[in-house]
Design a protein around this motif. Sequence first.
Motif, mmCIF file in Angstrom:
data_model
loop_
_atom_site.group_PDB
_atom_site.id
_atom_site.type_symbol
_atom_site.label_atom_id
_atom_site.label_comp_id
_atom_site.label_asym_id
_atom_site.label_seq_id
_atom_site.Cartn_x
_atom_site.Cartn_y
_atom_site.Cartn_z
ATOM 1 N N MET A 75 0.834 -1.204 0.000
ATOM 2 C CA MET A 75 0.000 0.000 0.000
ATOM 3 C C MET A 75 0.870 1.255 0.000
ATOM 4 O O MET A 75 0.513 2.248 -0.648
ATOM 5 N N GLU A 76 2.010 1.214 0.703
ATOM 6 C CA GLU A 76 2.921 2.366 0.694
ATOM 7 C C GLU A 76 3.422 2.641 -0.721
ATOM 8 O O GLU A 76 3.496 3.800 -1.146
ATOM 9 N N LYS A 77 3.772 1.592 -1.441
ATOM 10 C CA LYS A 77 4.260 1.767 -2.807
ATOM 11 C C LYS A 77 3.167 2.335 -3.705
ATOM 12 O O LYS A 77 3.425 3.210 -4.529
ATOM 13 N N LEU A 78 1.942 1.840 -3.542
ATOM 14 C CA LEU A 78 0.833 2.382 -4.331
ATOM 15 C C LEU A 78 0.589 3.848 -3.998
ATOM 16 O O LEU A 78 0.315 4.662 -4.888
ATOM 17 N N SER A 79 0.674 4.184 -2.732
ATOM 18 C CA SER A 79 0.447 5.558 -2.306
ATOM 19 C C SER A 79 1.543 6.480 -2.844
ATOM 20 O O SER A 79 1.267 7.623 -3.233
ATOM 21 N N GLU A 80 2.789 5.984 -2.865
ATOM 22 C CA GLU A 80 3.885 6.788 -3.415
ATOM 23 C C GLU A 80 3.714 6.999 -4.921
ATOM 24 O O GLU A 80 4.049 8.064 -5.439
ATOM 25 N N GLU A 81 3.214 5.986 -5.616
ATOM 26 C CA GLU A 81 3.014 6.091 -7.057
ATOM 27 C C GLU A 81 1.842 7.001 -7.413
ATOM 28 O O GLU A 81 1.773 7.533 -8.520
ATOM 29 N N ASP A 94 -4.852 3.973 7.842
ATOM 30 C CA ASP A 94 -5.691 3.044 8.608
ATOM 31 C C ASP A 94 -5.086 1.647 8.658
ATOM 32 O O ASP A 94 -5.092 0.992 9.710
ATOM 33 N N LEU A 95 -4.559 1.178 7.540
ATOM 34 C CA LEU A 95 -3.944 -0.146 7.494
ATOM 35 C C LEU A 95 -2.699 -0.196 8.371
ATOM 36 O O LEU A 95 -2.457 -1.180 9.069
ATOM 37 N N ASP A 96 -1.932 0.871 8.364
ATOM 38 C CA ASP A 96 -0.730 0.932 9.198
ATOM 39 C C ASP A 96 -1.101 0.907 10.681
ATOM 40 O O ASP A 96 -0.440 0.231 11.479
ATOM 41 N N LYS A 97 -2.160 1.618 11.051
ATOM 42 C CA LYS A 97 -2.635 1.583 12.441
ATOM 43 C C LYS A 97 -3.104 0.182 12.819
ATOM 44 O O LYS A 97 -2.806 -0.309 13.913
#
Length: 113
Positions: A75-81, A94-97
């Motif tokens: 998800m981090e990679k998708l968010s960065e892209e 939310d997923l990180d929490k």
Amino acid sequence: MVSLTELYNIKESTFSEVGKDRDPARGNKGKSSERDHYLDHGEPDPITGKITSTVVYLPSYKRMVADLKAEVQDMEKLSEENPNDIVLHNLLVDLDKLYNTFRTHVNNKHKND
């Protein structure tokens, strides 16, 4: 005599290099060397005598934490892209929490499971 590494022009890896770039987000989610399944043997076939078995996977806190970590990394990679996608960013938060809460719970309550 020519060695295979010279023939194919490849670098020989050492044991310290093997696995250093392992990343759950790259497809090896939750893999471990622990026995996380068993075989449930069925009844033998009356005609052929063949015994069929079913693989039964056991739930694992350790594997589930690793899977969640891998999903956070993806998800981090998708968010960065996609930096302009606020919904994706909020889902990442939310997923990180969720990952941190679950990991803390497992470490506090289920260390030996």
